[in-house]
Structure formats: C-alpha cells, structure tokens
Design an enzyme around this catalytic site. Sequence first.
Site, PDB file in Angstrom:
ATOM      1  NE  ARG A 154      31.498  49.651  30.984  1.00 52.63           N
ATOM      2  CZ  ARG A 154      31.585  49.315  32.232  1.00 52.63           C
ATOM      3  NH1 ARG A 154      30.941  50.264  33.186  1.00 52.63           N
ATOM      4  NH2 ARG A 154      31.878  48.254  32.662  1.00 52.63           N
ATOM      5  CE  LYS A 171      44.521  43.064  46.819  1.00 52.31           C
ATOM      6  NZ  LYS A 171      43.424  43.670  47.541  1.00 52.31           N
ATOM      7  N   GLY A 228      38.387  44.122  33.389  1.00 51.49           N
ATOM      8  CA  GLY A 228      38.936  45.496  32.974  1.00 51.49           C
ATOM      9  C   GLY A 228      40.335  45.671  32.320  1.00 51.49           C
ATOM     10  N   GLY A 279      33.349  43.177  36.080  1.00 53.98           N
ATOM     11  CA  GLY A 279      32.771  42.659  37.322  1.00 53.98           C
ATOM     12  C   GLY A 279      31.534  41.406  36.885  1.00 53.98           C
TER      13      GLY A 279
HETATM   14  P1  AMP Z   1      43.451  42.593  38.367  1.00 53.07           P
HETATM   15  O1  AMP Z   1      42.611  43.904  38.674  1.00 53.07           O
HETATM   16  O2  AMP Z   1      43.640  41.913  39.542  1.00 53.07           O
HETATM   17  O3  AMP Z   1      43.394  41.967  37.283  1.00 53.07           O
HETATM   18  O4  AMP Z   1      44.983  43.386  38.237  1.00 53.07           O
HETATM   19  C1  AMP Z   1      45.516  44.108  37.270  1.00 53.07           C
HETATM   20  C2  AMP Z   1      46.724  44.844  38.050  1.00 53.07           C
HETATM   21  O5  AMP Z   1      47.703  43.904  38.233  1.00 53.07           O
HETATM   22  C3  AMP Z   1      47.308  45.596  36.929  1.00 53.07           C
HETATM   23  O6  AMP Z   1      47.439  46.969  37.224  1.00 53.07           O
HETATM   24  C4  AMP Z   1      48.951  45.052  36.917  1.00 53.07           C
HETATM   25  O7  AMP Z   1      49.603  46.066  36.842  1.00 53.07           O
HETATM   26  C5  AMP Z   1      48.944  44.369  38.130  1.00 53.07           C
HETATM   27  N1  AMP Z   1      50.063  43.317  38.179  1.00 53.07           N
HETATM   28  C6  AMP Z   1      50.295  42.327  36.877  1.00 53.07           C
HETATM   29  N2  AMP Z   1      51.260  41.653  37.334  1.00 53.07           N
HETATM   30  C7  AMP Z   1      51.781  41.969  38.617  1.00 53.07           C
HETATM   31  C8  AMP Z   1      52.899  41.819  39.218  1.00 53.07           C
HETATM   32  N3  AMP Z   1      53.764  40.704  38.769  1.00 53.07           N
HETATM   33  N4  AMP Z   1      53.327  42.559  40.236  1.00 53.07           N
HETATM   34  C9  AMP Z   1      52.367  43.593  40.637  1.00 53.07           C
HETATM   35  N5  AMP Z   1      51.179  43.887  40.184  1.00 53.07           N
HETATM   36  C10 AMP Z   1      51.099  43.273  39.004  1.00 53.07           C
END
Ligand code: AMP
Length: 397
Positions: A35, A199, A355, A378
């Site tokens: 950044r 999620k 991120g 974000g």
């Molecule tokens: P996000 O911040 O929602 O983009 O999520 C990123 C995180 O999702 C990373 O730390 C990944 O390790 C996790 N992630 C990706 N695929 C999976 C999975 N199949 N099961 C659990 N965690 C996951």
Amino acid sequence: MSKFADYNFSGQKALVRVDYNVPLNDKFEITDDTRMRATVPTIKKILNDGGSAILMSHLGRPKGGPEDKFSLKHLIKHLSELLGSPVLFANDCIGEQAHLTANMLRPGEVLLLENLRFYKEEEKGDVAFAKKLSTLGDVYVNDAFGTAHRAHASTAVIAQFFPPDKRMFGLLMESEVSSAEKVLHQSQRPFVAIIGGAKVSDKILIIENLLDRATDIIIGGGMAYTFMKAMGGKIGNSLCEEDRLGTANELLKKAAEKNVSIHLPSDSVIADKFDANANDSTAPSNNIPDGWMGLDIGENACEQFSNVIRNSKTILWNGPMGVFEMQKFQHGTKAIAMAIAASTQNGAYSLVGGGDSVAAVNQFGFADKVSYVSTGGGAMLEYFEGKELPGIAAIKG
Ligand code: AMP
C-alpha cells in the site's frame, strides 16, 4: 474534480489521503509495504511539479486516543527510503504542531501526519474535524482506495471544503476506479466472475449484482459446499452455512432466469481434518464421505474452470479456491491463477481483488501476469456489490 495528471502542483501544498494501514510485526517492522509503494507515483508527481505533500492516514484500530503501537512514526524510515527523500513527521494530525509544520513546508518536502484514528471524530465523519484537517492543504488528493468505502472525515467529508478544481483522485485511486469501472461497466463478453473464499454470506451481494453483468460465475472455495448441499449433495464435514441453503438455491434460480452459467467444482480434494498434515484424497464435490471435508477444488474442476476462463474476455477474481495457505490444498488456487494469466496473455482483461486472492497471486508470483491487482479488499467488494463508495462520490461531487 480535476484530473491529477493535468494538475500543476507548483507552489501548492497537497493534502493527500493515503491508506498506510500496513501490517507491522512486534518490532514495528512493516511486513507488507504494497500500500505504501502504490502511492509513490502520486507523491513523486506532486514533488516533481514543485509542490509539497502532506500525507494523512489511519493505522490499525486504536480505541479513540493515541497508542504507541498504532503510531505512524513507525513508517517514517521506510517511507523516506521509498521516496528517496526525508519525511517530516507531526505527532498530531490537527492542532498547533501539525499547522506549524505544514506552514513551514517547502516545495519538494513531505510531511506525514500522526494517525487520524487517534481522534474518534475521524470514523464518525465529524464535519468540524474534517474542516480542521482541510486547513492544512491547498489541494485535496484522495489516493486511499482501500478506505474509499468508508464515509470518514478524511476520506469523504473533507472534500466539501475544497472547490471542485482543488479536489481529485491520486494516481492509485484513478487506476483502481478505472479498472473497476472497466470490469463492471465496460466489460467485454464472455465475462467470468470467479468467486471463492470461506463464506457464502460474505459474497451474496456481489454474486447478486454480478448476475446482471457476468455471463459465467465460477464458485469455488469453502462457499461452494453450501451450494452443493442446497442442491441435495452430500458434503461430509465441509464448510456449510445451514442458514444460507435457501439463499444458495435462490441465487441458482435467479442465475437460471438471467441465463448466467454457474460453475461449481465437479470434484474436490478432501481431507480427514482441517490440518496441513491431514490425510487427503479426492471425491465428487456432491458425494464427500462422512468424516471428510473438501479443502480444495479437484483436478477435474481445475480443468472445468480453466476452460471457462480460457474462453473469457473479462475476468474478475475474488477469493481463493481452497485453503491455499496449506501446501496440500493450494493446487486449485494456483491452477486458476495460471489460467487467468494465460487468458490475460491472450488478450483478456483480468482484475484480481480482495485480500486473499491478492495474497495468492503474490505468493504464486502471478501479480504481474494479470491486468490489474486491486489494493482495496473491502472497497473493491463493495464496489462490485453495486454500492456507491463515499470516497469516490465525494470527489466527483
Ligand atoms: P474469504 O476471506 O471469505 O475470501 O476467505 C478466504 C479464506 O477461505 C482463506 O483463508 C481460505 O483458507 C479459506 N477457504 C478456502 N476454501 C476453503 C475450504 N474449502 N474450506 C475451508 N476454508 C476455505
């Protein structure tokens, strides 16, 4: 608003909102300066024109008063190395010392102000606080895309105290905005959005908004299993948001109505526990044995997704395909990064943001093989959710 590149900063004090919310280790060393580096062209142009730059930023989440660990003084040394010139520091962002130092600033000099969030007024978007900040400079430049989704005093409220010709985006903000606009409003079709991460609940709004724009949506990562279960699949211990099964079905229905193809991973790399040393195997994503969980997309899914990416002219990527932090489960994310790089080389426009996908392209060495890597997690997500970002709106007026 003025166009930054056309503005002559000679003799002007430019008050620049940057996003220097960088990670520091316990010795206050910067562990990722992306950044900071991203703002160097903006600052150099101001200095080269014969202007001076007054930089303001937040760092971390102080509780509303000064805290040494969140002081921007920890950034002075590295910033002056990046700029190749000394950086003055004011241990407050408003008040007498800030004013005196700003007043004495000569052309070619840089002043860094102390953390804006040492005042709770910053996050509250307090008008009086914004007005006090505004008196430090002749021109306001917003180069903080990472905070553009916040209606804070220094990112949005302050702009009203500068006439339209004295407020503008910096070079970083300009390229962030134009890359995002290129994808959202001027995309060439086929347009694939690749959405991954943990999620569904975090990504519902972005998927909904993209249903009106994309031709294909690839869903990978942990969130794919909520969709699999919603469709009647067996997902073992994979990540699942039970309260989002209905939402997942609604999104699938809307996609069908709008003729958008949703691509879910046909197979998965599965593990018997969430651990870097877990036993692993593969299974169809809709038939994962009890006691096992999907932690990455499988080989067939890599091929299936890469084909879609190869045929696309516009690519947006947000969120990893698996637990890429663990070596055993990073193959899918790497394969997708490779497919995006290949497609970009063949003329597609690719934007990576958010991120973890940014961390992934950096980690795998693909950052210079995609068209644009966004610095704003974000902010970029909210932009693609279709929201108006206060930091952008305030400059445009
Ligand atoms: P996000 O911040 O929602 O983009 O999520 C990123 C995180 O999702 C990373 O730390 C990944 O390790 C996790 N992630 C990706 N695929 C999976 C999975 N199949 N099961 C659990 N965690 C996951």
